[in-house]
Enzyme design. Structure first.
Site, short mmCIF file in Angstrom:
data_model
loop_
_atom_site.label_atom_id
_atom_site.label_comp_id
_atom_site.label_asym_id
_atom_site.label_seq_id
_atom_site.Cartn_x
_atom_site.Cartn_y
_atom_site.Cartn_z
N GLU A 160 -10.02 48.37 17.69
CA GLU A 160 -9.77 49.19 18.88
C GLU A 160 -9.33 50.62 18.53
O GLU A 160 -8.26 51.08 18.97
CB GLU A 160 -8.77 48.49 19.80
CG GLU A 160 -9.30 47.13 20.25
CD GLU A 160 -8.40 46.41 21.26
OE1 GLU A 160 -7.28 46.90 21.51
OE2 GLU A 160 -8.84 45.37 21.77
N GLU A 305 -13.00 40.14 20.58
CA GLU A 305 -11.86 39.69 21.38
C GLU A 305 -12.32 39.55 22.82
O GLU A 305 -13.07 40.39 23.32
CB GLU A 305 -10.69 40.68 21.35
CG GLU A 305 -9.94 40.76 20.05
CD GLU A 305 -8.72 41.68 20.16
OE1 GLU A 305 -8.22 41.87 21.30
OE2 GLU A 305 -8.30 42.22 19.12
#
Length: 528
Positions: A160, A305
């Site tokens: 991320e 995820e």
């Protein structure tokens, strides 16, 4: 009058391939947690019952793994902790999905930027030293496990990087980090699989169009307006264009498609909203189209995820509606991507420290003491499916195992009254309680043909009264500090799904029919 959930299942019907993309990868918190005996025991059970093939976690190079330090400015490498972890993973039968990150403290521009455990979410100050760290680590794995084994792994660059707590740098700095990392890995062996950018989340505006997030351009919308917005993944087009312009390999593209308008607990700007029920299938179709039309049309797509929300304090994670959402969404989105990794398999998870009580809304499908949650049953049920889809209708899917002829049907009663992806429940269980009051009973009916004559049809049902650990705990009065005996009662309740039998007739026909409570998930197995 509610519409029934029904399907006619012909054991001899032609089938379409059904890849079990939901069990390709599963998530965990960080590498150091994987050294715990309870973590390893829970993973062993999850691999055996849910079929997970790879596991991904943060903290590979965090200081608590002791991989990298410097003495008088010179690197020192120590792989003993990594070896202990990776040896256990392979012994369990699961492979690592490597996440290169975060920076070791001595290399980090800024330290302790995220999580209770102090992840160093900042670019390395010296890319030469970073490259040496990656090279030594990969060469060590090849030496220890062999090139054929390591070629079966995946190597993802960072986590991320579009979110400041995880990468206190710019988009260009991430692209430079990817370039240096992929070049050093491919120089070792061109068949090692490398990808990125592992961004989160999908957004409906231009907040991530520049070098860093621009909070001033966040779209402001109400709960009823989210579905009409044009949601796009972050940095995917720019990342693929950069790699193409610089002739960089991209073996897979990764992103994190949480079906919310916020990306992590401390990231929300105001009210945290959940998107519509079709958000994940729509996002996966969007991402697949972008990749297929890019310079890398054959790149695999791994969503490394995913859950109903990106909060480890969302009480919905503990509940039956979470399981219903998982089954309904994953089967609706089948065939679009190569993996969608549930985050996470266990509540041995310390991003916000330890949970305050046994059921605290943790990400895991297993509690800290090893009690399975409804989400665990969802993946156990999914793992029972065959590799051929032979029939489906609204809320029900029928499969066949081509080797054995075994039929498996899954049904999910996600109440049509709830049009959102299962909403988060913060600060208590009021939100979950409201969900459980949503919807009405629906008739469930399966009509089989072509079964083995006089064979048994097995039916298993998950609902709040059968197989829900949190409901079993609440029936005990929700003890804040449960005794060992109370934990045994909860663990028994967690496994006590409802089971019943039916029988095929002499001609191979059978009917399974009963009323289905809202949020129930059903698994039916029959021999053909």
């Amino acid at each position: 009058m509610t519409t029934p959930i029904e399907l006619a299942v012909d054991a001899d019907a032609p089938g379409m391939p059904l890849a079990h993309y939901w069990s390709k990868v599963v998530g965990a918190g960080r590498a150091n947690e994987g050294l715990r005996a309870d973590w390893q025991e829970q993973l062993r059970a999850a691999v055996a019952e849910c079929g997970f093939e790879f596991i991904r976690f943060h903290g590979l190079f965090h200081d608590d793994m002791f991989v990298y330090r410097e003495v008088d400015g010179e690197p020192r490498f120590n792989f003993q902790y990594l070896d202990a972890l990776f040896d256990r993973l392979l012994d369990i039968g699961v492979r690592p999905f490597i996440e290169f990150g975060f920076s070791p403290g001595v290399l980090a521009r800024t330290t302790k930027t995220a999580f209770w455990w102090g992840a160093n979410g900042a670019p390395p100050t010296n890319l030469d030293k970073w490259a040496a760290l990656v090279e030594h680590t990969v060469r060590h794995w090849i030496h220890r496990y062999g090139i054929d084994e390591v070629r079966a792994w995946y190597f993802e660059v960072w986590n991320e990087p579009n979110l400041k707590p995880f990468f206190e740098g710019t988009r260009s700095e991430y692209f430079a980090l990817y370039e240096r990392t992929v070049r050093v890995v491919k120089a070792i062996d061109k068949n090692l699989r490398v990808g990125g950018p592992a961004t989160s989340n999908f957004v409906p505006d231009t907040r991530f169009d520049g070098e860093t997030e621009d909070l001033s351009v966040h779209t402001v919308a109400g709960p009823d307006e989210l579905a009409a917005l044009d949601w796009k993944p972050v940095w995917i087009t720019e990342f693929l264009d950069f790699c193409s312009a610089n002739q960089l390999p991209v073996d897979f593209v990764s992103a994190h498609p949480y079906p919310t308008d916020w990306a992590l607990d401390e990231h929300g700007q105001g009210q945290k909203l959940t998107r519509d029920l079709e958000a994940t299938p729509k996002d996966l179709r969007t991402l697949a189209a972008l990749v297929r039309s890019s310079a890398y049309p054959d790149a695999e797509i791994h969503l490394t995820e995913w859950s109903s929300s990106s909060s480890s304090r969302d009480n919905t994670h503990d509940s039956v509606p979470a399981a219903t959402f998982i089954v309904r969404t994953l089967l609706t989105a089948a065939g679009l991507v190569d993996s969608l990794a549930y985050w996470t398999f266990t509540d041995v998870f310390e991003e916000e420290g330890a949970g305050d009580e046994l059921f605290h809304g943790g990400f895991g499908m297993v509690t800290l003491p090893g009690i399975v949650k409804p989400a665990y049953h969802a993946f156990r049920f999914l793992n029972a499916l065959g590799g051929e889809l032979i029939g489906q209708s609204e809320g029900v899917w029928a499969t066949r195992d081509s080797a054995t002829g075994l039929l498996t049907v899954l049904a999910a009663h996600y109440p049509p009254e709830e049009i959102r992806s299962v909403p988060a429940s913060f600060g208590g269980r009021d939100g979950v309680d409201a969900l459980l009051r949503t919807g009405t009973t629906r008739e469930f009916k399966l009509t089989f043909a072509g079964l083995r004559a006089n064979s048994t049809v097995e039916v298993e049902v998950l609902d709040p009264s059968n197989g829900s650990a949190v409901d079993a705990w609440q029936r005990l009065g929700a003890p804040a500090e449960p005794t060992r005996q109370e934990l045994e009662v909860v663990a028994h309740g967690a496994r006590a799904t409802s089971r019943r039998m039916a029988a095929a007739d002499a001609h191979g026909g059978a009917v399974v029919e009963f009323d289905l409570e809202p949020w129930s998930v059903v698994k039916v197995r029959a021999a053909s």
